[in-house]
Design an enzyme around this catalytic site. Structure first.
Site, mmCIF file in Angstrom:
data_model
loop_
_atom_site.group_PDB
_atom_site.id
_atom_site.type_symbol
_atom_site.label_atom_id
_atom_site.label_comp_id
_atom_site.label_asym_id
_atom_site.label_seq_id
_atom_site.Cartn_x
_atom_site.Cartn_y
_atom_site.Cartn_z
ATOM 1 N N GLY A 1 2.873 2.047 5.204
ATOM 2 C CA GLY A 1 4.023 1.171 5.439
ATOM 3 C C GLY A 1 4.901 1.660 6.573
ATOM 4 O O GLY A 1 5.455 0.859 7.340
ATOM 5 N N GLY B 1 0.838 -1.205 0.000
ATOM 6 C CA GLY B 1 0.000 0.000 0.000
ATOM 7 C C GLY B 1 0.866 1.245 0.000
ATOM 8 O O GLY B 1 1.993 1.236 -0.506
ATOM 9 N N SER B 2 0.344 2.305 0.595
ATOM 10 C CA SER B 2 1.033 3.595 0.541
ATOM 11 C C SER B 2 2.256 3.604 1.461
ATOM 12 O O SER B 2 2.347 2.816 2.412
ATOM 13 C CB SER B 2 0.086 4.714 0.987
ATOM 14 O OG SER B 2 -0.208 4.554 2.362
ATOM 15 N N GLU C 1 5.806 -3.506 0.714
ATOM 16 C CA GLU C 1 5.794 -3.270 -0.730
ATOM 17 C C GLU C 1 4.949 -2.009 -0.926
ATOM 18 O O GLU C 1 3.723 -2.070 -0.955
ATOM 19 C CB GLU C 1 5.203 -4.508 -1.419
ATOM 20 C CG GLU C 1 5.629 -4.659 -2.848
ATOM 21 C CD GLU C 1 4.703 -3.895 -3.754
ATOM 22 O OE1 GLU C 1 5.088 -2.771 -4.136
ATOM 23 O OE2 GLU C 1 3.632 -4.401 -4.056
HETATM 24 C C1 UN1 Z 1 0.850 -3.494 -7.494
HETATM 25 O O1 UN1 Z 1 0.496 -2.509 -8.158
HETATM 26 O O2 UN1 Z 1 0.738 -3.497 -6.238
HETATM 27 O O3 UN1 Z 1 3.966 -5.458 -12.093
HETATM 28 C C2 UN1 Z 1 1.326 -4.756 -8.082
HETATM 29 C C3 UN1 Z 1 2.761 -5.201 -12.141
HETATM 30 C C4 UN1 Z 1 1.805 -6.217 -11.564
HETATM 31 C C5 UN1 Z 1 1.731 -6.095 -10.096
HETATM 32 C C6 UN1 Z 1 1.504 -4.729 -9.571
HETATM 33 N N1 UN1 Z 1 2.262 -7.537 -11.915
HETATM 34 O O4 UN1 Z 1 2.316 -4.174 -12.616
#
Ligand code: UN1
Length: 508
Positions: free
Chosen positions: A244, A239-240, A261
């Protein structure tokens, strides 16, 4: 849509709390899921209360005691069947993702395909949770390492990939012998319920203990409970950056593990040696796909002086051809933003950009009239800016693309790296020296660096995640599974003596 809701048993009002087959009586507040496609209410979900959360954690804890004893390939067999169930439900689940989240139908299907792919990956992995063996410095001794299950994995996922991100985490966690508690985005609770429905059926058919797959719907409070909870050894949050930082601080304060992430501010360098026609596809899809709401969306183009005007003209003409509207209509390229708050953030970013001196090559704006009643459809915009504008340093989750000029590659790489985030990056060039410099240790500082491919649409087989404010975590492929296990080093003495390491003498 009614038929799909029936199929997943989620029409009307639902409890958002379950431990698998067992659906708890939820005691929290009510979440109404509106579709950004047409503004209609799809269904309601009751969030978890603190008591619900406690019950779920207890069930998950006892599930772990049993699940960790299942041989990993048997756990993999359950995940294989889950992949088969997802194949059977791809059409329905993809459609629901598209309708609840607003991404195009193709992207909805693509997201379910990512789930299927990670199931396949996890099945193979279930026979490859390898550790190393080492040579002991002592005679008659053997040393090796093992990877053991960790326990409860808390998964916090975002609205933009409402189902795939859960599967990247949960499928790996399950073959590793962990149990999962999922807090989906409160903006997309129904797709989460649908996934839980699919998983529960497969798990029940295989006698998987209740509590291996848990769902706890709710707002940030649920995320706070998990982050502070010592019974949850790993919290994986997508998320943002703001979210995080809060999760990372709370998990860090108890010395737990956080897999983060977070935001991206992804750039593509368009070199003087780029194939401009080919580059165009990657740039436009990266910027407007999922209405600019991927963490890998292309936010900045860093374009060489000598091709700047020509490439800008190509972009402007491509943007004129974009069809914006109902994402379930496959003729359209761009669907809505997730909600009206996101539209406000988009408008504020455009305003801020103008204030700082940005000029718009393609003007933005909110669309009105027939087909746009939800108020969530916006025009993808292109602005010419400087990299150090405050707004350019910030990730706005919307289709606003910033153009920046450069004259030599060192400068371009410095611009590309000159933001707080470090998720995805790319260079378009047919020049081997440029490509290798970009990929070198003095090149891109991102977790993902591509050549002649855009920034978004990563395959599941690679480790996914990024550096700096993106949080440092890696999910999905490669050896990302290690985050879901604990490593144990074992030294075994099969000799008749007990020599100490480092040559220490200790005679009694
Ligand atoms: C996301 O936006 O959290 O690489 C994941 C990509 C995708 C996953 C994005 N396979 O754009």
């Amino acid at each position: 849509m009614e038929q799909i809701l029936q199929q997943f048993g989620i029409a009307g009002t639902n409890s958002g709390v379950s431990t698998g087959s067992n659906i708890l009586k939820a005691g929290g507040s009510e979440i109404v899921s509106f579709s950004p496609v047409d503004g209609r209410e799809i269904a309601k979900v009751t969030a978890a209360s603190r008591d619900n959360y406690e019950e779920v954690v207890k069930t998950a804890q006892s599930a772990f005691e049993a699940w960790r004893l299942w041989p990993a390939p048997r756990r993999g067999e359950v995940v294989r069947q889950l992949g088969e169930a997802l194949r059977a439900d791809k059409e329905a689940l993809g459609r629901l993702v598209s309708y609840e989240m607003g991404k195009s139908l193709q992207e909805g299907y693509g997201e379910v395909q990512e789930m299927i792919d990670i199931c396949d990956f996890a099945v193979g992995l279930s026979r490859q949770l390898h550790g190393l063996t080492m040579h002991s410095e002592r005679p008659g001794h053997r040393m090796y390492e093992q990877w053991h299950p960790l326990g409860i994995v808390g998964i916090i996922s975002a609205f933009n990939f409402p189902v795939a991100v859960w599967s990247w985490n949960s499928m790996l966690a399950w073959v590793c012998g962990d149990v999962c508690i999922w807090k989906p985005s409160e903006k997309t609770p129904l797709t989460a319920l649908a996934c839980q429905h699919i998983a529960a059926k497969v798990f029940a058919a295989n006698g998987v203990p209740e509590g291996v797959s848990c769902l706890v719907t709710g707002d940030r409070a649920v995320g706070e409970w998990m982050s502070a909870d010592g019974r949850v050894p790993l919290v994986s949050a997508t998320g943002s950056t703001r979210m995080g930082k809060a999760v990372g601080a709370a998990v860090g304060a108890r010395l737990g593990r956080a897999l983060l992430e977070l935001g991206g501010n992804n750039a593509i360098i368009i070199s003087k040696d780029a194939d401009l026609d080919m580059s165009l596809i990657g740039c436009v899809f990266g910027a407007v796909g999922t209405a600019g709401q991927r963490c890998t969306s292309t936010r900045r183009l860093i374009i060489h002086d000598s091709v700047y005007d020509a490439f800008k003209a190509k972009l402007v003409s491509a943007y004129k051809q974009l069809r914006i509207g109902d994402p379930l209509d496959e003729q359209n390229h761009v669907g809505p933003l997730i909600d009206k708050d996101a539209v406000q953030a988009y408008l504020k970013a455009i305003e801020a950009c103008k204030q700082e001196g940005g000029t718009f090559a393609v003007e933005g704006g909110v669309l009105e009239g027939t087909g746009y009643e939800s108020g969530c459809y916006v025009k993808p915009a292109i602005a010419e800016v400087k990299n150090d504008f405050k707004i350019v340093q910030h990730e706005t989750f919307a289709p606003i693309l910033y153009l920046i000029r450069y004259s030599d590659l060192d400068e371009a790489i410095a611009l590309q790296n000159g933001v707080p985030q470090g998720l995805s990056s790319a260079i378009m060039t047919l020049n081997l020296r440029e490509a290798e410099q970009f990929l070198s240790q003095a090149g891109s500082d991102c977790g993902i660096a591509n050549v002649n491919i855009g920034t978004s649409g990563a395959e599941i087989g690679g480790a996914f995640g990024g550096e700096k404010e993106t949080g440092g975590g890696r999910e999905s492929g490669s050896d990302a599974w290690r985050a879901y296990m604990r490593r144990q080093t074992n030294t075994i003495n099969y000799s008749t003596k007990l020599p100490l390491a480092q040559g220490i003498k200790f005679d009694l």
